[in-house]
Design a protein around this motif. Structure first.
Motif, PDB file in Angstrom:
ATOM      1  N   PRO A 130       0.619  -1.346  -0.032  1.00 54.48           N
ATOM      2  CA  PRO A 130      -0.164   0.041  -0.052  1.00 54.48           C
ATOM      3  C   PRO A 130       0.826   1.215  -0.059  1.00 54.48           C
ATOM      4  O   PRO A 130       0.497   2.290  -0.680  1.00 54.48           O
ATOM      5  N   LEU A 131       1.813   1.556   0.688  1.00 56.51           N
ATOM      6  CA  LEU A 131       2.705   2.445   0.934  1.00 56.51           C
ATOM      7  C   LEU A 131       3.422   2.875  -0.578  1.00 56.51           C
ATOM      8  O   LEU A 131       3.387   3.943  -1.073  1.00 56.51           O
ATOM      9  N   ARG A 132       4.199   1.517  -1.182  1.00 58.43           N
ATOM     10  CA  ARG A 132       4.509   1.805  -2.398  1.00 58.43           C
ATOM     11  C   ARG A 132       3.585   2.077  -3.586  1.00 58.43           C
ATOM     12  O   ARG A 132       3.983   2.909  -4.383  1.00 58.43           O
ATOM     13  N   THR A 133       2.552   1.535  -3.385  1.00 56.79           N
ATOM     14  CA  THR A 133       1.299   2.025  -4.428  1.00 56.79           C
ATOM     15  C   THR A 133       0.810   3.487  -4.258  1.00 56.79           C
ATOM     16  O   THR A 133       0.905   3.970  -5.159  1.00 56.79           O
ATOM     17  N   CYS A 134       1.120   3.876  -3.070  1.00 57.27           N
ATOM     18  CA  CYS A 134       0.716   5.282  -2.772  1.00 57.27           C
ATOM     19  C   CYS A 134       1.548   6.406  -3.489  1.00 57.27           C
ATOM     20  O   CYS A 134       1.264   7.121  -4.269  1.00 57.27           O
ATOM     21  N   TRP A 135       2.917   5.877  -3.158  1.00 60.60           N
ATOM     22  CA  TRP A 135       4.150   6.764  -3.884  1.00 60.60           C
ATOM     23  C   TRP A 135       4.091   6.666  -5.294  1.00 60.60           C
ATOM     24  O   TRP A 135       4.015   7.755  -6.041  1.00 60.60           O
ATOM     25  N   GLU A 163       1.547   5.957   9.124  1.00 59.17           N
ATOM     26  CA  GLU A 163       2.469   5.214   8.506  1.00 59.17           C
ATOM     27  C   GLU A 163       2.853   6.035   7.346  1.00 59.17           C
ATOM     28  O   GLU A 163       3.964   5.886   6.787  1.00 59.17           O
ATOM     29  N   LEU A 164       1.778   6.540   6.554  1.00 62.35           N
ATOM     30  CA  LEU A 164       1.965   7.209   5.357  1.00 62.35           C
ATOM     31  C   LEU A 164       2.984   8.482   5.655  1.00 62.35           C
ATOM     32  O   LEU A 164       3.969   8.575   4.753  1.00 62.35           O
ATOM     33  N   LEU A 168       6.834   8.735   3.914  1.00 63.17           N
ATOM     34  CA  LEU A 168       7.240   9.823   3.332  1.00 63.17           C
ATOM     35  C   LEU A 168       8.559  10.471   3.848  1.00 63.17           C
ATOM     36  O   LEU A 168       9.298  11.071   3.166  1.00 63.17           O
ATOM     37  N   ALA A 169       8.604  10.706   5.285  1.00 66.03           N
ATOM     38  CA  ALA A 169       9.933  11.111   5.960  1.00 66.03           C
ATOM     39  C   ALA A 169      11.149  10.446   5.612  1.00 66.03           C
ATOM     40  O   ALA A 169      12.286  10.922   5.372  1.00 66.03           O
ATOM     41  N   GLY A 170      10.988   9.094   5.280  1.00 67.34           N
ATOM     42  CA  GLY A 170      12.107   8.287   5.081  1.00 67.34           C
ATOM     43  C   GLY A 170      12.463   8.531   3.465  1.00 67.34           C
ATOM     44  O   GLY A 170      13.529   7.892   3.034  1.00 67.34           O
ATOM     45  N   GLN A 171      11.627   9.086   2.573  1.00 70.08           N
ATOM     46  CA  GLN A 171      11.918   9.214   1.313  1.00 70.08           C
ATOM     47  C   GLN A 171      12.299  10.646   0.644  1.00 70.08           C
ATOM     48  O   GLN A 171      12.391  10.814  -0.562  1.00 70.08           O
ATOM     49  N   ARG A 172      12.907  11.476   1.735  1.00 68.00           N
ATOM     50  CA  ARG A 172      12.828  12.918   1.419  1.00 68.00           C
ATOM     51  C   ARG A 172      14.069  13.093   0.354  1.00 68.00           C
ATOM     52  O   ARG A 172      14.003  13.909  -0.731  1.00 68.00           O
TER      53      ARG A 172
END
Length: 295
Positions: A130-135, A163-164, A168-172
Motif C-alpha cells: 500500500p505505501l509503495r502503491t501510494c508513492w 504510517e504514510l 514519506l519522511a524516509g523518502q525525502r
C-alpha cells in the motif's frame, strides 16, 4: 445452427495460458478464437463466463503476463488493495526493474523495487505494498486521480495516515518526493466518493481555500445534513451531482434536506459532471464569488 464453442470442464471459470491448453490437448487455436473464451493478454485467456473487472485483469497479468521481479503497481495495485477505481479496459500498470514488452494491455514502468515493497497475494501474484502503491500513484498520475485512490485506501484502513507520514519522511532524498508529499496532503479519508475527491482537489488547485469534507450541519440542536464540501465560516457548501436519476421518493428527501440547509442560512451550490468537465473555470468563479460575498 452454429455449433456451441468447445469448453472443457478443466478450464471452466478459469484463467489460463493458451499454449498450455493446447499442449494438453484441451483446446485448439480455433477453439481459443471462439466465443467461449476471452483473450486478456498475449497467450492469456479467460472463460467467457467470468465477469471481467480491472482487478481480474490485474491478477491475470500478475499471474501470467509479467516476468519474475516485476509487480502489479499503481492504479492496478490499488484495485487489488480495494480501491477499485480503474476501468475494465484501462491498461494494467506494472512496475519492473528491467525492460520487457511491450505487451498489449499493460502499462509498464521501470524503476527500483525493493523486496520490502512487494506483497504476494493469491497464487503468488506480486503487487506493490500500500505505501509503495501510494508513492507510485502520486508520481504517475495527476493529483486529482491519485487523491481519489488515496481517499478510498485511507477510508478502508488499507493505508494509515501515521504510517504514510513516516514513509514519506524516509523518502525525502528520492526524486519526486515534493510532488508526492503535496499530493498526499490533499487526501482526506472522510471523502465519500471518487468524483467528489477529484472535485475537491481541483478546487484547491484552482486557489480556493480547502473545504471541510462531509461537514455535519446542526441547526437548533439537531443534525439536519452532511454536506459534501463546506466552508463553515462562510456557510457555503458545494455538492457534486453525478449523472444519475433519483427516484421520486429520493428527490422528495433531497428537496426537504436542501430546504432545511437553506433555512439554516447556508448557500448550496451544485456542480454537475458536465460542468466539471466543460465549464470548470466558471464553477470556480461562482464558488469564489460566494465565499467572498459571505465571508
Amino acid at each position: 445452427m452454429p455449433r456451441p464453442p468447445r469448453r472443457p470442464p478443466e478450464l471452466r471459470r478459469r484463467i489460463f495460458r493458451g499454449s498450455e491448453a493446447r499442449r494438453l490437448g484441451l483446446l485448439t487455436p480455433s477453439d481459443l478464437r471462439s466465443t467461449g473464451w476471452r483473450r486478456l493478454f498475449r497467450d492469456v485467456y479467460a472463460d467467457a463466463d467470468i465477469q471481467l473487472t480491472h482487478e481480474v485483469r490485474a491478477w491475470a497479468a500478475g499471474r501470467y503476463a509479467i516476468p519474475p521481479g516485476a509487480a502489479i503497481g499503481g492504479r492496478s495495485a490499488a484495485a487489488l488493495h480495494g480501491a477499485s477505481l480503474a476501468g475494465l479496459d484501462d491498461p494494467v500498470e506494472v512496475l519492473s526493474v528491467r525492460d520487457f514488452g511491450p505487451v498489449t494491455g499493460l502499462r509498464i514502468r521501470r524503476g527500483p523495487l525493493a523486496p520490502s515493497q512487494v506483497l504476494a497475494v493469491r497464487d503468488g501474484v506480486r503487487i506493490t505494498t500500500p505505501l509503495r502503491t501510494c508513492w507510485d500513484l502520486c508520481r504517475w498520475h495527476p493529483a486529482e486521480e491519485a487523491v481519489a485512490h488515496l481517499d478510498v485506501l485511507l477510508a478502508r484502513g488499507v493505508l494509515r495516515a501515521p504510517e504514510l507520514t513516516a514513509y514519506l519522511a524516509g523518502q525525502r532524498d528520492e526524486p519526486g518526493w515534493r510532488r508526492v508529499s503535496e499530493t498526499v496532503a490533499l487526501a482526506d479519508p472522510a471523502a465519500e466518493s471518487p468524483p467528489a475527491s477529484r472535485l475537491r482537489v481541483r478546487l484547491v488547485q484552482a486557489g480556493l481555500p480547502p473545504p471541510v469534507t462531509q461537514f455535519v450541519l446542526a441547526h437548533e440542536g439537531r443534525v439536519i445534513a452532511r454536506l459534501g464540501l463546506a466552508w463553515p465560516g462562510a456557510r457555503v457548501a458545494v455538492e457534486y451531482a453525478g449523472p444519475w436519476h433519483p427516484s421520486r421518493e429520493q428527490l422528495e428527501r433531497d428537496r426537504t434536506r436542501l430546504n432545511r440547509v437553506l433555512g439554516a442560512g447556508w448557500l448550496v451550490l451544485h456542480v454537475t459532471a458536465a460542468r466539471l468537465h466543460d465549464d470548470f473555470p466558471a464553477v470556480v468563479g461562482e464558488i469564489r464569488a460566494a465565499l467572498q460575498a459571505r465571508a
